[in-house]
Scaffold this active site. Structure first.
Site: not given
Ligand code: PRP
Length: 192
Positions: A51-52, A107-108, A111, A139, A160-161, A167, A173
């Protein structure tokens, strides 16, 4: 009235990391980078990773000057907590085929890189003409697996953003900037 009802979600923000204005200016610049690469004939598909990334996609697409399509894929990491578990699953798949198509993954945040690594391996099996990656936030200090990223909005420290699509426990969000959450907010709970 319950005193809890009188607090604002904005009270949970420790500080603003990236302001609305900074996000806007950076997205215009990112769109210009993409406008220099893609043309109408490419007709790329921008794949928003839900969703991000919904807010980033919505703002980015308005500044693109080439014909393109948008599609959506929902990906989630298993597990609780404020960090990715490395185990990834598809909750919603694309509506369209990307066979022979130019793809931009939107992507948002990248990480640990596990989600993007999974997505890229999944797309490789779908025979696209090309795949590039745009992420609003990166990151690099958290990376556990090397992943290619072509368009980066902001490199950020390991905080923690939340906000602008990101979210904590499915909330925040709608906050229009990237903020850092007060530690006591996520130390009270264990949800992702
Ligand atoms: C978040 C973000 C990326 C992922 C990055 O998604 O949107 O897809 O984590 O993390 P990583 O590089 O450590 O894999 P999340 O699973 O929180 O779902 P969301 O976008 O629905 O909040």
């Amino acid at each position: 009235m319950d005193p809890q009802m009188m607090t604002s979600m904005f009270d949970d923000v420790e500080r603003v990391l990236v302001s609305e204005q900074e996000i806007h200016e950076r997205i215009v610049a990112l769109a210009d980078e993409m406008n220099a690469i893609y043309s109408d004939a490419d007709l790329p598909i921008l794949v928003c990773i839900l969703k991000g990334a919904f807010m980033f996609l919505a703002d980015l697409t308005r500044h693109l000057q080439f014909r393109h399509e948008v599609d959506f894929m929902e990906i989630s990491s298993y597990g609780a907590g404020t960090t990715s578990s490395g185990v990834v699953r598809i909750l919603l798949d694309l509506a369209s085929s990307v066979d022979g198509r130019h793809v931009v993954i939107v992507e948002d945040i990248v990480d640990t890189g596990h989600t993007l690594d999974y997505i890229l391996r999944n797309f490789a099996a779908r025979n696209p003409a090309s795949v590039r990656v745009a992420t609003l936030l990166n990151k690099p200090s958290r990376r556990e697996i090397e992943v290619p990223v072509d368009f980066v909005g902001f490199e950020i420290p390991n905080a923690f953003v939340m906000g602008y699509g990101l979210d904590y426990a499915e909330q925040y969000r709608n906050v229009p900037y990237i903020g850092v959450l007060k530690p006591e907010v996520y130390q009270e709970g264990t949800e992702d």
